[in-house]
Motif scaffolding. Structure first.
Motif, PDB file in Angstrom:
ATOM      1  N   VAL A   1       3.229   6.580 -50.870  1.00 48.41           N
ATOM      2  CA  VAL A   1       4.317   5.858 -50.356  1.00 48.41           C
ATOM      3  C   VAL A   1       4.534   5.697 -49.008  1.00 48.41           C
ATOM      4  O   VAL A   1       5.063   4.566 -48.460  1.00 48.41           O
ATOM      5  CB  VAL A   1       5.500   7.210 -50.581  1.00 48.41           C
ATOM      6  CG1 VAL A   1       6.987   6.696 -49.950  1.00 48.41           C
ATOM      7  CG2 VAL A   1       5.787   7.450 -52.107  1.00 48.41           C
ATOM      8  N   THR A   2       3.731   6.155 -48.046  1.00 45.94           N
ATOM      9  CA  THR A   2       3.916   5.969 -46.758  1.00 45.94           C
ATOM     10  C   THR A   2       2.806   5.081 -45.971  1.00 45.94           C
ATOM     11  O   THR A   2       3.348   4.602 -44.979  1.00 45.94           O
ATOM     12  CB  THR A   2       3.805   7.381 -45.889  1.00 45.94           C
ATOM     13  OG1 THR A   2       2.472   7.986 -46.165  1.00 45.94           O
ATOM     14  CG2 THR A   2       4.804   8.492 -46.410  1.00 45.94           C
ATOM     15  N   THR A   3       1.680   4.874 -46.617  1.00 46.16           N
ATOM     16  CA  THR A   3       0.954   4.149 -45.961  1.00 46.16           C
ATOM     17  C   THR A   3       1.180   2.735 -45.497  1.00 46.16           C
ATOM     18  O   THR A   3       1.224   2.510 -44.446  1.00 46.16           O
ATOM     19  CB  THR A   3      -0.397   4.047 -46.836  1.00 46.16           C
ATOM     20  OG1 THR A   3      -1.154   5.206 -46.982  1.00 46.16           O
ATOM     21  CG2 THR A   3      -1.532   3.195 -46.232  1.00 46.16           C
ATOM     22  N   PRO A   4       1.949   1.887 -46.287  1.00 49.42           N
ATOM     23  CA  PRO A   4       2.748   0.665 -45.638  1.00 49.42           C
ATOM     24  C   PRO A   4       3.403   0.807 -44.351  1.00 49.42           C
ATOM     25  O   PRO A   4       3.261  -0.035 -43.635  1.00 49.42           O
ATOM     26  CB  PRO A   4       3.522  -0.010 -47.025  1.00 49.42           C
ATOM     27  CG  PRO A   4       2.989   0.811 -48.076  1.00 49.42           C
ATOM     28  CD  PRO A   4       2.354   2.234 -47.469  1.00 49.42           C
ATOM     29  N   TYR A   5       4.133   1.958 -44.230  1.00 53.69           N
ATOM     30  CA  TYR A   5       5.063   2.207 -43.050  1.00 53.69           C
ATOM     31  C   TYR A   5       4.199   2.419 -41.759  1.00 53.69           C
ATOM     32  O   TYR A   5       4.440   2.028 -40.687  1.00 53.69           O
ATOM     33  CB  TYR A   5       6.021   3.286 -43.376  1.00 53.69           C
ATOM     34  CG  TYR A   5       6.975   3.000 -44.540  1.00 53.69           C
ATOM     35  CD1 TYR A   5       8.350   2.323 -43.987  1.00 53.69           C
ATOM     36  CD2 TYR A   5       6.489   3.002 -45.846  1.00 53.69           C
ATOM     37  CE1 TYR A   5       9.212   1.976 -45.096  1.00 53.69           C
ATOM     38  CE2 TYR A   5       7.646   2.688 -46.650  1.00 53.69           C
ATOM     39  CZ  TYR A   5       8.773   2.225 -46.369  1.00 53.69           C
ATOM     40  OH  TYR A   5       9.897   1.814 -47.464  1.00 53.69           O
TER      41      TYR A   5
ATOM     42  N   LYS B   1      -8.365   2.855 -46.101  1.00 51.39           N
ATOM     43  CA  LYS B   1      -9.002   1.603 -46.295  1.00 51.39           C
ATOM     44  C   LYS B   1      -7.717   0.552 -46.163  1.00 51.39           C
ATOM     45  O   LYS B   1      -7.963  -0.699 -45.595  1.00 51.39           O
ATOM     46  CB  LYS B   1      -9.756   1.504 -47.452  1.00 51.39           C
ATOM     47  CG  LYS B   1     -11.137   1.250 -47.347  1.00 51.39           C
ATOM     48  CD  LYS B   1     -11.864   1.265 -48.586  1.00 51.39           C
ATOM     49  CE  LYS B   1     -12.909   0.258 -48.841  1.00 51.39           C
ATOM     50  NZ  LYS B   1     -13.673   0.462 -50.085  1.00 51.39           N
ATOM     51  N   LYS B   2      -6.772   0.647 -47.013  1.00 53.24           N
ATOM     52  CA  LYS B   2      -5.839  -0.015 -46.877  1.00 53.24           C
ATOM     53  C   LYS B   2      -5.140  -0.422 -45.582  1.00 53.24           C
ATOM     54  O   LYS B   2      -4.724  -1.434 -45.380  1.00 53.24           O
ATOM     55  CB  LYS B   2      -4.857   0.569 -48.203  1.00 53.24           C
ATOM     56  CG  LYS B   2      -3.658  -0.461 -48.399  1.00 53.24           C
ATOM     57  CD  LYS B   2      -2.858  -0.041 -49.806  1.00 53.24           C
ATOM     58  CE  LYS B   2      -1.758  -0.659 -50.132  1.00 53.24           C
ATOM     59  NZ  LYS B   2      -0.501  -0.370 -49.703  1.00 53.24           N
ATOM     60  N   LEU B   3      -4.743   0.715 -45.181  1.00 53.18           N
ATOM     61  CA  LEU B   3      -4.154   0.773 -43.743  1.00 53.18           C
ATOM     62  C   LEU B   3      -5.083  -0.206 -42.712  1.00 53.18           C
ATOM     63  O   LEU B   3      -4.398  -0.773 -42.135  1.00 53.18           O
ATOM     64  CB  LEU B   3      -3.949   2.049 -43.184  1.00 53.18           C
ATOM     65  CG  LEU B   3      -3.528   2.564 -41.817  1.00 53.18           C
ATOM     66  CD1 LEU B   3      -1.918   2.094 -41.797  1.00 53.18           C
ATOM     67  CD2 LEU B   3      -3.391   4.011 -41.313  1.00 53.18           C
TER      68      LEU B   3
ATOM     69  N   CYS C   1      -0.967   7.946 -35.271  1.00 48.08           N
ATOM     70  CA  CYS C   1      -1.518   9.180 -36.016  1.00 48.08           C
ATOM     71  C   CYS C   1      -1.427   8.568 -37.261  1.00 48.08           C
ATOM     72  O   CYS C   1      -0.337   8.267 -38.110  1.00 48.08           O
ATOM     73  CB  CYS C   1      -0.496  10.235 -35.634  1.00 48.08           C
ATOM     74  SG  CYS C   1      -0.854  11.870 -36.381  1.00 48.08           S
ATOM     75  N   CYS C   2      -2.375   8.775 -38.207  1.00 45.86           N
ATOM     76  CA  CYS C   2      -2.397   8.226 -39.509  1.00 45.86           C
ATOM     77  C   CYS C   2      -1.949   9.380 -40.521  1.00 45.86           C
ATOM     78  O   CYS C   2      -1.938  10.435 -40.143  1.00 45.86           O
ATOM     79  CB  CYS C   2      -4.146   7.634 -39.896  1.00 45.86           C
ATOM     80  SG  CYS C   2      -4.550   6.562 -38.881  1.00 45.86           S
ATOM     81  N   PRO C   3      -1.600   8.641 -41.785  1.00 50.12           N
ATOM     82  CA  PRO C   3      -0.814   9.418 -42.684  1.00 50.12           C
ATOM     83  C   PRO C   3      -1.248  10.950 -43.016  1.00 50.12           C
ATOM     84  O   PRO C   3      -0.582  11.819 -42.897  1.00 50.12           O
ATOM     85  CB  PRO C   3      -0.885   8.682 -43.890  1.00 50.12           C
ATOM     86  CG  PRO C   3      -1.458   7.442 -43.641  1.00 50.12           C
ATOM     87  CD  PRO C   3      -2.044   7.486 -42.280  1.00 50.12           C
ATOM     88  N   PHE C   4      -2.619  11.106 -43.325  1.00 51.93           N
ATOM     89  CA  PHE C   4      -3.034  12.307 -43.919  1.00 51.93           C
ATOM     90  C   PHE C   4      -2.868  13.503 -42.609  1.00 51.93           C
ATOM     91  O   PHE C   4      -2.586  14.563 -42.841  1.00 51.93           O
ATOM     92  CB  PHE C   4      -4.636  12.376 -44.109  1.00 51.93           C
ATOM     93  CG  PHE C   4      -5.132  13.428 -44.916  1.00 51.93           C
ATOM     94  CD1 PHE C   4      -4.719  13.667 -46.294  1.00 51.93           C
ATOM     95  CD2 PHE C   4      -5.926  14.622 -44.486  1.00 51.93           C
ATOM     96  CE1 PHE C   4      -5.065  14.873 -46.825  1.00 51.93           C
ATOM     97  CE2 PHE C   4      -6.279  15.632 -44.932  1.00 51.93           C
ATOM     98  CZ  PHE C   4      -5.961  15.617 -46.408  1.00 51.93           C
ATOM     99  N   GLU C   5      -3.344  13.052 -41.341  1.00 47.70           N
ATOM    100  CA  GLU C   5      -3.058  14.065 -40.300  1.00 47.70           C
ATOM    101  C   GLU C   5      -1.372  14.208 -40.064  1.00 47.70           C
ATOM    102  O   GLU C   5      -0.959  15.357 -39.820  1.00 47.70           O
ATOM    103  CB  GLU C   5      -3.691  13.257 -38.941  1.00 47.70           C
ATOM    104  CG  GLU C   5      -3.122  14.064 -37.721  1.00 47.70           C
ATOM    105  CD  GLU C   5      -3.995  15.092 -37.417  1.00 47.70           C
ATOM    106  OE1 GLU C   5      -4.812  15.629 -38.105  1.00 47.70           O
ATOM    107  OE2 GLU C   5      -3.486  15.908 -36.264  1.00 47.70           O
ATOM    108  N   SER C   6      -0.850  12.943 -39.962  1.00 44.95           N
ATOM    109  CA  SER C   6       0.466  13.067 -39.538  1.00 44.95           C
ATOM    110  C   SER C   6       1.587  13.751 -40.634  1.00 44.95           C
ATOM    111  O   SER C   6       2.201  14.739 -40.092  1.00 44.95           O
ATOM    112  CB  SER C   6       1.232  11.602 -39.689  1.00 44.95           C
ATOM    113  OG  SER C   6       2.477  11.414 -39.129  1.00 44.95           O
ATOM    114  N   ILE C   7       1.227  13.624 -41.970  1.00 42.83           N
ATOM    115  CA  ILE C   7       2.005  14.242 -42.908  1.00 42.83           C
ATOM    116  C   ILE C   7       1.678  15.737 -42.966  1.00 42.83           C
ATOM    117  O   ILE C   7       2.471  16.691 -42.972  1.00 42.83           O
ATOM    118  CB  ILE C   7       1.874  13.391 -44.385  1.00 42.83           C
ATOM    119  CG1 ILE C   7       2.462  12.415 -44.213  1.00 42.83           C
ATOM    120  CG2 ILE C   7       2.631  14.565 -45.463  1.00 42.83           C
ATOM    121  CD1 ILE C   7       1.997  11.448 -45.500  1.00 42.83           C
TER     122      ILE C   7
END
Lengths: 220, 344
Positions: free
Chosen positions: B174-178, B220-222, B141-147
């Motif tokens: 902050v969270t994307t690398p995780y 993109k980074k993810l 579950c990617c950051p925008f949805e998850s957060i």
């Protein structure tokens, strides 16, 4: 003169400025503007403009939500002043809304509540994660004209059926109209479970509520 | 797998799989792998993730279930609805600002947090059993949805996309690398494919211009950091006559894109055919009104239609419904096998 104050309420909503809406509401009251007019001609007009833009895909959910927030905040200033004013606020009907059990998300339901309020309905919001039993008990207590149920997840929308069944068993089904909404729901689903109406979004919900209670479509 | 490598011409037929959730109540019963235990016990998780492959011939095994694994890592109190079978959700939203998240000091610490080790162990079990048979798929579950769905009050999160975009950027930055680290831990455990679910970016939620500014740079980074192949999955309406977000999604770099039924397949196929980085498209068959409700003829017709409209992966647009009959999944699998057999 009152027009300027009313105009600035409309503008605050249209420009998504929550703080401006609050200060415009305060200034309007201080200037002796009728709070009912401030709501109906100022805030409601702004929300209608924003709603049209939403329908035309010029803006999306976040903008709509901030506009509604501006409207809501201004309402908290204007509403208490209504009883003191000369005009009597006329309600289009009482609507009880809630998100079905199992979910704490309530964007859609809150939007529906806000839009109904500004359209002139009396809204009783049960909040989120509302059990079937609580829906039914509250129908007895609040005696709404319409019950609105929201579900965000496919797994929870099955509960809507249980609420309608419960109302039937308690002999309450004929006394209220039932409207449903939420991402996984559809008008087919509404038909399947025996609801009276379905709204895709908050603007539609208002139209459905008005239609069900035989109110005129839209005041210009 | 060849489809994801852009080699559609070299295959005999299309895959009959689902790259998002593949669990049903029937499966839980058949393998004694009920929720909520199957969320926390890797053996049960592996059993449930493989159940539709065993029972209906589905050509994928998929874990985990639900979308809260990542949010739990950052401190979300997950509600598993003990003693009942319900999608996990959260008890409350814990963050107003990015600084409220429980962000581990080292990125690779996430491998030990929450259910990440459980999912990894389930993947290892599945890999041992199904290697060279069907792909092991893990979704994130990617950051925008998850957060925005499980860590921050959803209404606040959306409002701040326009009133305080910097706060949203901070969450994402902050969270994307995780999130990338979690996906790579699934990969290293043996997942053949990672499905990246960034589901709250449709026209039902935000304007494509906000996708561009608030989501795309991070997505993109993810994608870049997660080892290929990657399937990007998005829900909701991604296309309208005035606007679309599909081309922007293809620019994020995943090999494939899957969509649900609110986006017209033919429009999506047209856009993906011109995309540089994404070369396969799938999904679009309604998990509820087609696969769940049936009947058989409707399932077959929908598969046929999806293929005709240009789907490379005619699969459901979402997780199977919990109550979906196994027979309907079997019909779906056979329809894909039969109807795409003469493509090669």
């Amino acid at each position: 003169m009152g027009n300027d104050f009313i105009q600035s309420l409309t503008e605050a909503v249209v420009n998504y400025e929550v703080e401006d809406a609050v200060s415009a509401a305060k200034r309007a009251l201080e200037a002796g503007v009728d709070p009912v007019a401030a709501i109906e001609e100022g805030l409601a007009k702004g929300v209608r403009i924003v709603g049209d833009k939403f329908g035309a895909e010029e803006i999306f959910l976040p903008e709509l939500m901030v506009a509604v927030e501006a409207m809501k905040q201004a309402m908290t200033i204007l509403k208490p002043a209504i009883n003191k004013s000369s005009r009597v606020e006329k309600s289009l009907g009482r609507v009880m809304i809630g998100t079905i059990e199992g979910d704490i998300h309530d964007i859609g339901k809150s939007m529906v509540g806000a839009m109904l309020t500004v359209a002139g309905f009396e809204v009783v919001d049960l909040g989120t994660d509302v059990s079937v039993e609580r829906f039914i008990a509250k129908v007895k207590e609040v005696e709404p004209d319409i019950v609105g149920m929201s579900a965000l997840m496919t797994t929870t929308m099955l509960r809507m059926k249980d609420v309608i069944e419960g109302l039937r068993k308690e002999g309450l089904r004929e006394k209220v109209k039932v409207v449903i909404g939420g991402v996984p729901t559809s008008s087919e689903w509404a038909k399947e479970i025996g609801a009276d109406g379905h709204g895709w979004n908050a603007m539609e919900a208002v139209k459905v509520a008005k239609r069900l209670l035989h109110q005129p479509e839209e005041r210009s | 797998m060849d489809i994801l490598r852009g080699k559609k011409k070299q295959i005999d037929r299309l895959p009959a799989f689902n790259s998002v959730g593949t669990y049903t109540a029937d499966c839980m019963k058949a393998f004694d792998a009920y929720w909520p235990e199957a969320h926390r016990n890797p053996v049960k998780m592996a059993k449930l993730g493989a159940a539709l492959h065993r029972l209906a011939g589905l050509e994928s095994v998929v874990v985990p279930f639900g979308l809260t694994v990542e949010a739990e890592v950052f401190g979300a109190p997950v509600n598993f609805f003990e003693d009942s079978v319900k999608w996990p959700s959260v008890k409350k939203f814990i963050a107003k600002e990015a600084s409220d998240l429980k962000v581990p000091s080292r990125v690779d610490d996430v491998r030990q947090l929450g259910r990440v080790p459980v999912v990894c162990e389930a993947i290892r079990i599945l890999k041992r059993e199904f290697e060279a048979e069907v792909p092991v798929i893990a979704y994130l579950c990617c950051p925008f949805e998850s957060i925005g769905s499980f860590l921050v009050d959803s209404a606040d999160f959306l409002k701040r996309c326009i009133s305080e975009p910097e706060a949203i950027h901070e969450f994402m930055r902050v969270t994307t690398p995780y999130y990338a680290e979690i996906a790579n831990s699934f990969k290293e455990a043996g997942a053949d494919i990672i499905t990246l679910r960034e589901e709250a970016v449709s026209l039902n939620n935000i304007h494509p211009k906000h996708f561009d500014s608030l989501v795309k740079p991070y997505l993109k980074k993810l994608v870049k950091e997660v080892k290929p192949p990657r399937i990007l999955h998005s829900c909701g309406q991604l296309w309208s006559p005035n606007l679309e977000v599909i081309s922007k999604l293809t620019e994020c770099g995943a090999e494939a894109l899957t969509i649900e039924e609110s986006t017209p397949m033919e429009k999506a196929a047209e856009i993906v055919s011109k995309a540089e980085l994404t070369h396969a498209l799938g999904g679009n068959i309604s998990a509820y009104s087609v696969i769940h409700q049936g009947p058989k003829e409707k399932i077959q017709k929908s598969v046929e239609l999806a293929i005709a409209k240009g789907s490379d992966m005619p699969m459901p647009g979402c997780d199977f419904w919990l109550e979906t009959p196994t027979e309907h999944v079997r019909t779906f699998v056979e329809a894909v096998k039969d109807l795409s057999a003469d493509l090669g």
